[in-house]
Design an enzyme around this catalytic site. Structure first.
Site, PDB file in Angstrom:
ATOM      1  N   ASP A 258     -65.537  47.483 -22.557  1.00 16.45           N
ATOM      2  CA  ASP A 258     -64.863  47.879 -21.317  1.00 16.45           C
ATOM      3  C   ASP A 258     -64.476  49.356 -21.342  1.00 16.45           C
ATOM      4  O   ASP A 258     -64.978  50.149 -22.151  1.00 16.45           O
ATOM      5  CB  ASP A 258     -63.653  46.945 -21.074  1.00 16.45           C
ATOM      6  CG  ASP A 258     -63.424  46.673 -19.605  1.00 16.45           C
ATOM      7  OD1 ASP A 258     -62.911  47.581 -18.917  1.00 16.45           O
ATOM      8  OD2 ASP A 258     -63.759  45.568 -19.133  1.00 16.45           O
TER       9      ASP A 258
ATOM     10  N   ARG B  41     -54.101  55.163  -9.294  1.00 14.50           N
ATOM     11  CA  ARG B  41     -54.401  55.035 -10.723  1.00 14.50           C
ATOM     12  C   ARG B  41     -54.844  56.369 -11.330  1.00 14.50           C
ATOM     13  O   ARG B  41     -55.833  56.450 -12.052  1.00 14.50           O
ATOM     14  CB  ARG B  41     -55.461  53.958 -10.960  1.00 14.50           C
ATOM     15  CG  ARG B  41     -55.343  53.313 -12.338  1.00 14.50           C
ATOM     16  CD  ARG B  41     -56.593  52.538 -12.716  1.00 14.50           C
ATOM     17  NE  ARG B  41     -56.372  51.738 -13.900  1.00 14.50           N
ATOM     18  CZ  ARG B  41     -57.323  51.374 -14.740  1.00 14.50           C
ATOM     19  NH1 ARG B  41     -58.566  51.729 -14.536  1.00 14.50           N
ATOM     20  NH2 ARG B  41     -57.053  50.656 -15.791  1.00 14.50           N
TER      21      ARG B  41
ATOM     22  N   TRP C  90     -69.407  47.322 -13.136  1.00 13.22           N
ATOM     23  CA  TRP C  90     -69.211  48.492 -12.253  1.00 13.22           C
ATOM     24  C   TRP C  90     -67.850  48.347 -11.590  1.00 13.22           C
ATOM     25  O   TRP C  90     -67.672  47.494 -10.731  1.00 13.22           O
ATOM     26  CB  TRP C  90     -70.328  48.511 -11.220  1.00 13.22           C
ATOM     27  CG  TRP C  90     -70.332  49.648 -10.248  1.00 13.22           C
ATOM     28  CD1 TRP C  90     -69.327  50.027  -9.413  1.00 13.22           C
ATOM     29  CD2 TRP C  90     -71.426  50.545  -9.992  1.00 13.22           C
ATOM     30  NE1 TRP C  90     -69.707  51.097  -8.644  1.00 13.22           N
ATOM     31  CE2 TRP C  90     -71.000  51.438  -8.977  1.00 13.22           C
ATOM     32  CE3 TRP C  90     -72.711  50.698 -10.504  1.00 13.22           C
ATOM     33  CZ2 TRP C  90     -71.817  52.442  -8.464  1.00 13.22           C
ATOM     34  CZ3 TRP C  90     -73.532  51.692  -9.984  1.00 13.22           C
ATOM     35  CH2 TRP C  90     -73.078  52.563  -8.982  1.00 13.22           C
ATOM     36  N   ASP C  91     -66.925  49.192 -11.984  1.00  9.75           N
ATOM     37  CA  ASP C  91     -65.543  49.092 -11.514  1.00  9.75           C
ATOM     38  C   ASP C  91     -65.281  50.126 -10.418  1.00  9.75           C
ATOM     39  O   ASP C  91     -66.054  51.086 -10.244  1.00  9.75           O
ATOM     40  CB  ASP C  91     -64.607  49.338 -12.713  1.00  9.75           C
ATOM     41  CG  ASP C  91     -63.266  48.648 -12.582  1.00  9.75           C
ATOM     42  OD1 ASP C  91     -62.910  48.241 -11.469  1.00  9.75           O
ATOM     43  OD2 ASP C  91     -62.561  48.541 -13.611  1.00  9.75           O
TER      44      ASP C  91
ATOM     45  N   ASN D 181     -61.536  51.568  -8.908  1.00 10.51           N
ATOM     46  CA  ASN D 181     -60.101  51.300  -8.951  1.00 10.51           C
ATOM     47  C   ASN D 181     -59.248  52.055  -7.946  1.00 10.51           C
ATOM     48  O   ASN D 181     -58.037  51.835  -7.906  1.00 10.51           O
ATOM     49  CB  ASN D 181     -59.564  51.583 -10.355  1.00 10.51           C
ATOM     50  CG  ASN D 181     -59.900  50.455 -11.315  1.00 10.51           C
ATOM     51  OD1 ASN D 181     -59.310  49.385 -11.242  1.00 10.51           O
ATOM     52  ND2 ASN D 181     -60.871  50.663 -12.184  1.00 10.51           N
TER      53      ASN D 181
ATOM     54  N   ASP E 240     -57.965  40.430 -11.724  1.00 12.55           N
ATOM     55  CA  ASP E 240     -57.499  40.670 -13.093  1.00 12.55           C
ATOM     56  C   ASP E 240     -56.533  39.577 -13.509  1.00 12.55           C
ATOM     57  O   ASP E 240     -56.187  39.471 -14.685  1.00 12.55           O
ATOM     58  CB  ASP E 240     -56.804  42.030 -13.199  1.00 12.55           C
ATOM     59  CG  ASP E 240     -57.802  43.156 -13.377  1.00 12.55           C
ATOM     60  OD1 ASP E 240     -58.990  42.869 -13.605  1.00 12.55           O
ATOM     61  OD2 ASP E 240     -57.404  44.329 -13.276  1.00 12.55           O
TER      62      ASP E 240
HETATM   63  C1  DGJ Z   1     -59.846  47.136 -13.723  1.00 13.62           C
HETATM   64  C2  DGJ Z   1     -60.652  45.911 -14.016  1.00 13.62           C
HETATM   65  O1  DGJ Z   1     -60.380  44.909 -13.079  1.00 13.62           O
HETATM   66  C3  DGJ Z   1     -60.367  45.449 -15.446  1.00 13.62           C
HETATM   67  O2  DGJ Z   1     -61.091  44.279 -15.715  1.00 13.62           O
HETATM   68  C4  DGJ Z   1     -60.706  46.544 -16.407  1.00 13.62           C
HETATM   69  O3  DGJ Z   1     -62.095  46.755 -16.425  1.00 13.62           O
HETATM   70  C5  DGJ Z   1     -59.968  47.813 -16.051  1.00 13.62           C
HETATM   71  N1  DGJ Z   1     -60.157  48.176 -14.674  1.00 13.62           N
HETATM   72  C6  DGJ Z   1     -60.419  48.958 -16.927  1.00 13.62           C
HETATM   73  O4  DGJ Z   1     -59.819  50.132 -16.593  1.00 13.62           O
END
Ligand code: DGJ
EC number: 3.2.1.22
Length: 684
Positions: free
Chosen positions: A312, A392, A427-428, A430, A497
């Site tokens: 991760d 974030r 692939w995140d 945020n 999460d």
């Molecule tokens: C948010 C994701 O939902 C998590 O599973 C993890 O990958 C974090 N980001 C990592 O920064």
């Protein structure tokens, strides 16, 4: 478009429908298939434009339609509409999947005016319903509280669900919805429409209950037009994303199974294929890892018995090492202190341990503390005249810019070019878009929200053209971006999460109305107080993974993992490709139950979970199964038994399908047996 409901047996009689309705509608176009504004329609429009000459009136008349057969199952209906006063045209597209009973609907807008036309509103679909009342089930949430449902009777006026967040558009509410007609639908009864916009950005779905007559509902869905008017040059086409929907008069269960079949066959990448079980390190290490730790994790992956290790966040950044969430995004080079030998050595090491290797990226984002930010400030979405506002600690890259698209594609391409054995990407995404300003778009700032998503899809198109099958997980700080626009490129999504298994029963239950189990990444983690059995049993109703410290499992727990993984291997085909039936809701019951049945109705698995910890909570009555063959006999046995415990079911049970569906089985769920998994096999 005056009729939306049960299919009529005599197609000729559709022609007689119109005259049966006598709406008190002076405009005459209230139930048009795509309502314009500025002419006769004074209700919520599907489309609003400003013509090149500044006039804001639009009138759309039917010109023609054509039906093209794509294959034996799929056809495309195109309806052409034109404004008699302006060279302005809208084509409505209805792609129909007959066996699955699913429609994708969108519109394409063009003009030939002398100058630029501004599209002020540009819906994908405008549907009309008639019923004795309408109930809307919608969802809301936030990080870790995704997919909280709310159902209410629609009252006169307009109810809107929408997002203006830009990237992580579903963070507070998704575009998925359920409309019940005549009365609130149940799993097996009632007229119901399930819908979802195939778009990973700002959306808007309006439900307008006309004041007169009150049993007319107008649904208008599309990209959110807030701060998003679009300038269209002559000859240019503006294609809206599709609204996908299905109708059933047998309740939400039937409707969701239709969507699942469609999604597996036509939308999700490799939807009818297979998936990898995995061990993820996010919660066991967070950013704190190095090669020796990972070497141990590869061994743990093997010891646990899953297919792959997923590394991760935290593996990149050198001048700005990614040791927390405040630095490094954008600098996609291995961190030399943590990984002196690079990813390629990790891939090899994982393989030497008999497991595959996957990796996390968040390529749309940048931390101000990064080399990328310093090298390309013009690649970042932000208002130059205002203080930067972070989500974030990060900002969003300007994907409207082709150079940024190249960069983001390059992040993926470099990883696979350098590491052809890399097996998987997570692939995140945020951050939302604050201070929306694109240095690239200059005067066309209102294109940003739309062109961002188009830019993202261009990148993903390139990724899929080069790497058609590689598994990709769609993640967005939990479930901030779960939609069919994105799932066209992904094999699976991250629902939340929040992996507390009690919470997950509810979250996964709600997602399951719209998305099939094969796409739901369910991880066993340290969240929640339940025993490992409960956690694994919950993760099994989807694509199972783990994010735990394997070394902390005691002998029995590890043995249970092995037993459950063996059972999962035998049952995953039914869970991933079979029909899902929700038997008893976690909402308002002590126990949630759901099952999966294979196409031949010869094998099934039933999951039962205690979701109430109050005194004496449990199954007091049998759970009635669904989807079985009433004439077949089935053996019923409890599986996933924790070492040292016996089955809650006494003796060997064999019952006919009609008994199991009309009387049912009491899975004896209570505070001593908080989850019970039953396997059904047809016997002769
Ligand atoms: C948010 C994701 O939902 C998590 O599973 C993890 O990958 C974090 N980001 C990592 O920064």
């Amino acid at each position: 478009m005056v009729y939306f409901g049960t299919k009529l047996s005599d197609a000729k009689e559709y022609g007689s429908i119109q005259k049966m309705y006598k709406p008190n509608d002076d405009s005459g176009i209230l139930d048009d298939a795509y309502t314009p504004s500025g002419s006769a329609n004074l209700a919520e429009p599907a489309i609003t434009v400003t013509h090149a000459d500044g006039n804001k009136s639009l009138d759309l008349h039917y010109i023609s339609h054509a039906v093209a057969k794509i294959d034996d199952n799929v056809s495309m209906l195109t309806v052409t509409l034109k404004d008699p006063a302006y060279p302005f045209e809208v084509k409505l597209y209805y792609k129909t999947f007959f066996k699955e009973d699913v429609t994708e609907q969108w519109s394409v807008i063009t003009h030939n005016e002398k100058g630029v036309v501004t599209l002020n509103k540009f819906a994908s679909a405008n549907l009309n319903f008639k019923a004795d009342g309408f109930w809307l089930k919608q969802y809301h949430g936030n990080w870790a509280t995704e997919m909280r449902p709310e159902e209410s009777k629609l009252t006169h006026g307009i109810k809107t669900i929408d997002s203006k967040l830009g990237t992580r558009a579903n963070l507070y509410e998704p575009s998925t919805f359920i409309i019940s007609m005549d009365k609130p639908a149940t799993e097996d009864e009632g007229k119901v429409l399930l819908g979802s916009l195939e778009w990973s950005g700002n959306f808007r779905v309006d439900f307008e209950l006309s004041p007169e007559p009150s049993n007319y509902l107008r649904l208008i869905a599309g990209i959110n037009n807030a701060a998003a008017e679009y300038h269209l040059k002559a000859g240019e086409e503006f294609a809206t994303p599709a609204l996908v929907y299905t109708y059933s008069d047998h309740g939400t269960g039937d409707a969701s199974r239709k969507l699942h079949s469609w999604a597996r066959k036509y939308k999700i990448v490799d939807g009818e294929g297979t998936r990898l079980t995995l061990l993820n390190n996010w919660e066991s290490t967070y950013f704190d890892f190095n090669e020796p730790k990972l070497a141990q994790l590869f061994k743990d992956t093997k010891k646990l018995g899953v297919d792959m290790f997923l590394l991760d966040d935290g593996w990149f950044g050198n001048n700005h090492p990614r040791n927390g969430d405040n630095a490094g995004l954008g600098d996609w080079q291995e961190n030399k202190l943590k990984l002196p030998n690079g990813i390629s050595s990790l891939v090899k090491e994982a393989q030497a341990n008999g497991v595959k290797f996957g990796i996390w990226i968040e390529p749309e984002m940048v931390n101000p503390a990064s080399d990328l930010y310093k090298a390309h400030p013009d690649w970042v979405i932000k208002e130059s005249g205002r203080p930067e506002k972070y989500f974030r600690n990060q900002l969003v890259l300007d994907l409207t810019n082709p150079k940024v698209q190249d960069f983001v594609f390059g992040v993926v391409d470099n990883l696979f070019t350098k590491n052809p054995q890399l097996a998987y990407l997570k692939w995140d995404c945020n951050a939302v878009i604050y201070n929306a300003y694109s240095p690239y778009l200059k005067k066309d700032q209102s294109h940003l929200y739309t062109d961002y998503v188009r830019g993202l899809y261009k990148v993903l198109d390139r990724v899929r053209a080069k790497y058609p099958k590689v598994p990709l997980m769609l993640c967005s700080g939990g479930g901030g971006r779960v939609d069919y626009g994105a799932l066209k490129y992904f094999t699976e999504y991250w629902p939340s999460d929040n992996t507390d298994p009690l919470e997950r029963v509810f979250i996964q239950w709600e997602y399951s109305y719209f998305f099939p189990a094969i796409a739901s990444s369910n991880h066993v983690t340290d969240w929640g107080k339940q025993p490992i059995k409960f956690k694994i049993d919950v993760a099994m109703m989807g694509k199972m993974g783990f994010d735990i410290v394997v070394g902390k499992l005691n002998e029995q727990e590890l043995a249970y993992c092995h037993e459950a993984l063996k059972n999962y291997d035998a049952l995953k085909d039914i869970i991933w490709h079979g029909d899902q039936y929700r038997l008893q809701s976690p909402w308002g019951n002590d126990v949630a139950s759901l099952m999966y049945v294979d196409a031949a109705k010869s094998k099934a698995v039933v999951f039962n979970y205690l979701v109430n910890n109050r005194y004496n909570a449990g199954t007091k009555a049998p759970i009635r199964f669904k989807g079985l063959d009433p004439q077949k006999k089935y053996s019923v046995k409890e599986i996933n038994l924790y070492p040292g415990t016996g089955s809650v079911l006494e003796g060997k049970l064999v019952y006919k399908g009609d008994f199991l569906m009309n009387v049912g089985i009491n899975p004896e769920v209570n505070s001593y047996h908080t989850s019970v998994v039953l396997q059904l096999d047809a016997v002769n």
